[in-house]
Design a protein around this motif. Structure first.
Motif, PDB file in Angstrom:
ATOM      1  N   MET A 150       0.855  -1.212   0.000  1.00  0.00           N
ATOM      2  CA  MET A 150       0.000   0.000   0.000  1.00  0.00           C
ATOM      3  C   MET A 150       0.879   1.246   0.000  1.00  0.00           C
ATOM      4  SD  MET A 150      -3.339   0.878   0.342  1.00  0.00           S
ATOM      5  CE  MET A 150      -4.368   2.102   1.118  1.00  0.00           C
ATOM      6  N   SER A 151       0.718   2.097  -0.995  1.00  0.00           N
ATOM      7  CA  SER A 151       1.588   3.274  -1.030  1.00  0.00           C
ATOM      8  C   SER A 151       1.133   4.324  -0.018  1.00  0.00           C
ATOM      9  CB  SER A 151       1.643   3.852  -2.443  1.00  0.00           C
ATOM     10  OG  SER A 151       0.346   3.984  -2.959  1.00  0.00           O
ATOM     11  N   LYS A 152       2.092   5.140   0.380  1.00  0.00           N
ATOM     12  CA  LYS A 152       1.840   6.061   1.490  1.00  0.00           C
ATOM     13  C   LYS A 152       1.776   7.515   1.039  1.00  0.00           C
ATOM     14  CE  LYS A 152       4.576   3.035   4.475  1.00  0.00           C
ATOM     15  NZ  LYS A 152       5.917   2.815   5.012  1.00  0.00           N
ATOM     16  N   TYR A 153       0.991   8.286   1.774  1.00  0.00           N
ATOM     17  CA  TYR A 153       1.023   9.742   1.632  1.00  0.00           C
ATOM     18  C   TYR A 153       2.097  10.277   2.564  1.00  0.00           C
ATOM     19  CZ  TYR A 153      -3.765   9.378  -0.264  1.00  0.00           C
ATOM     20  OH  TYR A 153      -4.880   9.075  -1.000  1.00  0.00           O
ATOM     21  N   VAL A 154       2.630  11.453   2.239  1.00  0.00           N
ATOM     22  CA  VAL A 154       3.607  12.086   3.122  1.00  0.00           C
ATOM     23  C   VAL A 154       3.111  13.467   3.538  1.00  0.00           C
ATOM     24  CG1 VAL A 154       5.968  12.957   3.328  1.00  0.00           C
ATOM     25  CG2 VAL A 154       5.524  10.903   1.956  1.00  0.00           C
ATOM     26  N   ASP A 155       3.001  13.664   4.852  1.00  0.00           N
ATOM     27  CA  ASP A 155       2.827  15.024   5.375  1.00  0.00           C
ATOM     28  C   ASP A 155       4.183  15.419   5.955  1.00  0.00           C
ATOM     29  OD1 ASP A 155       2.190  17.426   6.408  1.00  0.00           O
ATOM     30  OD2 ASP A 155       0.544  16.741   7.688  1.00  0.00           O
ATOM     31  N   ALA A 156       4.982  16.078   5.111  1.00  0.00           N
ATOM     32  CA  ALA A 156       6.390  16.321   5.450  1.00  0.00           C
ATOM     33  C   ALA A 156       6.584  17.468   6.436  1.00  0.00           C
ATOM     34  CB  ALA A 156       7.196  16.594   4.179  1.00  0.00           C
ATOM     35  N   HIS A 157       5.501  18.179   6.757  1.00  0.00           N
ATOM     36  CA  HIS A 157       5.635  19.276   7.722  1.00  0.00           C
ATOM     37  C   HIS A 157       4.293  19.616   8.357  1.00  0.00           C
ATOM     38  CE1 HIS A 157       7.387  22.976   9.420  1.00  0.00           C
ATOM     39  NE2 HIS A 157       6.180  23.455   9.244  1.00  0.00           N
ATOM     40  N   CYS A 158       4.190  19.338   9.652  1.00  0.00           N
ATOM     41  CA  CYS A 158       2.988  19.735  10.387  1.00  0.00           C
ATOM     42  C   CYS A 158       3.378  19.934  11.842  1.00  0.00           C
ATOM     43  CB  CYS A 158       1.887  18.681  10.240  1.00  0.00           C
ATOM     44  SG  CYS A 158       2.321  17.085  10.939  1.00  0.00           S
ATOM     45  N   HIS A 159       2.407  20.316  12.657  1.00  0.00           N
ATOM     46  CA  HIS A 159       2.677  20.585  14.077  1.00  0.00           C
ATOM     47  C   HIS A 159       1.666  19.837  14.940  1.00  0.00           C
ATOM     48  CE1 HIS A 159       5.438  23.764  12.821  1.00  0.00           C
ATOM     49  NE2 HIS A 159       4.521  24.122  11.947  1.00  0.00           N
ATOM     50  N   ILE A 160       1.870  18.529  15.027  1.00  0.00           N
ATOM     51  CA  ILE A 160       0.977  17.688  15.825  1.00  0.00           C
ATOM     52  C   ILE A 160       1.016  18.071  17.305  1.00  0.00           C
ATOM     53  CG2 ILE A 160       1.084  15.310  16.777  1.00  0.00           C
ATOM     54  CD1 ILE A 160      -0.820  15.706  14.346  1.00  0.00           C
ATOM     55  N   GLU A 161       2.158  18.638  17.734  1.00  0.00           N
ATOM     56  CA  GLU A 161       2.309  19.033  19.144  1.00  0.00           C
ATOM     57  C   GLU A 161       1.552  20.325  19.466  1.00  0.00           C
ATOM     58  OE1 GLU A 161       4.568  19.156  16.824  1.00  0.00           O
ATOM     59  OE2 GLU A 161       5.157  21.253  16.714  1.00  0.00           O
ATOM     60  N   ASP A 162       1.041  20.996  18.432  1.00  0.00           N
ATOM     61  CA  ASP A 162       0.356  22.275  18.655  1.00  0.00           C
ATOM     62  C   ASP A 162      -0.832  22.094  19.602  1.00  0.00           C
ATOM     63  OD1 ASP A 162       0.213  25.136  16.911  1.00  0.00           O
ATOM     64  OD2 ASP A 162      -1.634  24.560  17.955  1.00  0.00           O
ATOM     65  N   LYS A 163      -1.018  23.110  20.446  1.00  0.00           N
ATOM     66  CA  LYS A 163      -2.110  23.033  21.430  1.00  0.00           C
ATOM     67  C   LYS A 163      -3.476  22.912  20.772  1.00  0.00           C
ATOM     68  CE  LYS A 163       0.553  25.216  25.040  1.00  0.00           C
ATOM     69  NZ  LYS A 163       1.122  26.490  25.480  1.00  0.00           N
ATOM     70  N   ALA A 164      -3.574  23.316  19.521  1.00  0.00           N
ATOM     71  CA  ALA A 164      -4.846  23.188  18.794  1.00  0.00           C
ATOM     72  C   ALA A 164      -5.303  21.727  18.722  1.00  0.00           C
ATOM     73  CB  ALA A 164      -4.705  23.752  17.383  1.00  0.00           C
ATOM     74  N   PHE A 165      -4.360  20.787  18.928  1.00  0.00           N
ATOM     75  CA  PHE A 165      -4.711  19.357  18.881  1.00  0.00           C
ATOM     76  C   PHE A 165      -4.910  18.749  20.268  1.00  0.00           C
ATOM     77  CE2 PHE A 165      -2.391  19.727  14.732  1.00  0.00           C
ATOM     78  CZ  PHE A 165      -3.475  19.421  13.920  1.00  0.00           C
ATOM     79  N   ASN A 166      -4.851  19.555  21.303  1.00  0.00           N
ATOM     80  CA  ASN A 166      -4.919  19.000  22.664  1.00  0.00           C
ATOM     81  C   ASN A 166      -6.179  18.176  22.914  1.00  0.00           C
ATOM     82  OD1 ASN A 166      -2.456  19.973  23.311  1.00  0.00           O
ATOM     83  ND2 ASN A 166      -3.152  21.485  24.809  1.00  0.00           N
ATOM     84  N   LYS A 167      -7.275  18.595  22.301  1.00  0.00           N
ATOM     85  CA  LYS A 167      -8.546  17.908  22.584  1.00  0.00           C
ATOM     86  C   LYS A 167      -8.667  16.547  21.906  1.00  0.00           C
ATOM     87  CE  LYS A 167     -11.685  21.354  24.260  1.00  0.00           C
ATOM     88  NZ  LYS A 167     -12.034  22.683  23.761  1.00  0.00           N
ATOM     89  N   ASN A 168      -8.037  16.394  20.747  1.00  0.00           N
ATOM     90  CA  ASN A 168      -8.239  15.103  20.055  1.00  0.00           C
ATOM     91  C   ASN A 168      -7.025  14.650  19.238  1.00  0.00           C
ATOM     92  OD1 ASN A 168      -8.437  16.996  18.060  1.00  0.00           O
ATOM     93  ND2 ASN A 168     -10.187  16.063  17.053  1.00  0.00           N
ATOM     94  N   ARG A 169      -5.853  14.874  19.816  1.00  0.00           N
ATOM     95  CA  ARG A 169      -4.622  14.510  19.115  1.00  0.00           C
ATOM     96  C   ARG A 169      -4.595  13.020  18.765  1.00  0.00           C
ATOM     97  NH1 ARG A 169      -1.695  16.925  22.338  1.00  0.00           N
ATOM     98  NH2 ARG A 169      -1.287  18.828  21.183  1.00  0.00           N
ATOM     99  N   ASP A 170      -5.010  12.164  19.700  1.00  0.00           N
ATOM    100  CA  ASP A 170      -4.985  10.706  19.463  1.00  0.00           C
ATOM    101  C   ASP A 170      -5.778  10.347  18.202  1.00  0.00           C
ATOM    102  OD1 ASP A 170      -3.712  10.661  21.848  1.00  0.00           O
ATOM    103  OD2 ASP A 170      -5.207   9.480  22.928  1.00  0.00           O
ATOM    104  N   GLU A 171      -6.960  10.946  18.134  1.00  0.00           N
ATOM    105  CA  GLU A 171      -7.866  10.694  17.011  1.00  0.00           C
ATOM    106  C   GLU A 171      -7.252  11.155  15.676  1.00  0.00           C
ATOM    107  OE1 GLU A 171     -11.872  12.813  16.600  1.00  0.00           O
ATOM    108  OE2 GLU A 171     -11.785  12.095  18.690  1.00  0.00           O
ATOM    109  N   VAL A 172      -6.654  12.352  15.712  1.00  0.00           N
ATOM    110  CA  VAL A 172      -6.071  12.941  14.502  1.00  0.00           C
ATOM    111  C   VAL A 172      -4.929  12.058  13.979  1.00  0.00           C
ATOM    112  CG1 VAL A 172      -4.673  14.910  13.690  1.00  0.00           C
ATOM    113  CG2 VAL A 172      -6.760  15.314  15.025  1.00  0.00           C
ATOM    114  N   VAL A 173      -4.092  11.587  14.892  1.00  0.00           N
ATOM    115  CA  VAL A 173      -2.966  10.745  14.484  1.00  0.00           C
ATOM    116  C   VAL A 173      -3.480   9.393  13.978  1.00  0.00           C
ATOM    117  CG1 VAL A 173      -0.881   9.545  15.289  1.00  0.00           C
ATOM    118  CG2 VAL A 173      -1.334  11.882  16.057  1.00  0.00           C
TER     119      VAL A 173
END
Ligand SMILES: [Zn+2]
Length: 245
Positions: free
Chosen positions: A1-24
């Protein structure tokens, strides 16, 4: 299965505090490779934790918008990167931004981290809004230009010398970025979301799975099958970071 690449993001950003697990989880279930980028001292510490917790990829750097911080903070980031060099793919994001004050100091900080990247032998991820040419000339390390917005001519030169132009979700709204995709050799390109910023969906926070929109546009413009696009971007990105992601 070929993969997509998100080569730059900020998963640690506080904007993800509520649902980081889900997003990842959503990204992983859809075969999106996540490279998260620390951009402040606190951000770098959190990004390092995310890398360990979620088994994602990491770059550590210092954003040019933090130009007014004193040397103490900058040295803390510098040391953190040095201590964790084995955990990172690159130093970044680092760079300069024409919309931010104090250009001289921005350049000074950029050069400090550039020196560090040489010392630990890592490529850099550059934020270079309005300073694409300057960053390109200053650096003798391989550069991934995150969310590249400079000219097409320079982009070609950048690509020809072994660097990467990262096309972000901004391409969904921007004719200039579409033009870059059209005219640039796909071997010079990688893809990113810069989440939680640059959402392709109005009024929504961006997240890594949205990198799919970038692939859709690239495949339309290049008239290539999406799997072919995925394979090439994946290959370009692994080659740049010298690692099988
Ligand atoms: Zn960023």
């Amino acid at each position: 299965m070929s993969k997509y690449v998100d080569a730059h993001c900020h998963i640690e950003d506080k904007a993800f505090n509520k649902n980081r697990d889900e997003v990842v989880k959503r990204a992983k279930e859809n075969n999106v490779i996540i490279i998260t980028s620390g951009a402040s001292f606190g951000g770098c510490v959190r990004a390092l934790n995310c890398k360990r917790l979620y088994d994602i990829y990491l770059t550590l750097g210092y954003h040019p918008s933090r130009v007014n911080a004193d040397d103490k903070i900058i040295n803390k980031v510098y040391n953190l990167i040095k201590e964790n060099e084995k955990e990172i793919l690159a130093v970044g994001e680092i760079g300069m931004d024409v919309k931010i004050e104090n250009i001289k100091r921005q350049e000074e900080i950029f050069k400090k981290f550039l020196e560090l990247s040489k010392e630990i032998n890592k490529p850099i991820v550059a934020h270079a809004r309005g300073f694409e040419e300057r960053i390109f000339k200053l650096s003798d390390q391989p550069i991934m230009f995150h969310c590249y917005s400079g000219s097409l001519e320079l982009a070609k030169e950048i690509g020809e010398s072994g660097n990467l132009i990262s096309i972000s979700t901004l391409v969904c709204f921007s004719e200039h970025h579409k033009k870059l995709v059209e005219k640039l050799d796909i071997d010079y390109i990688t893809t990113e979301t810069d989440s939680p910023y640059l959402s392709p969906i109005k009024k929504q926070r961006n997240e890594p799975i949205n990198v799919k929109f970038v692939y859709k546009i690239i495949s339309e413009i290049k008239e290539m099958d999406i799997n072919e696009v995925k394979n090439i971007i994946y290959k370009n990105t692994c080659k740049f970071f010298k690692k099988k992601l």
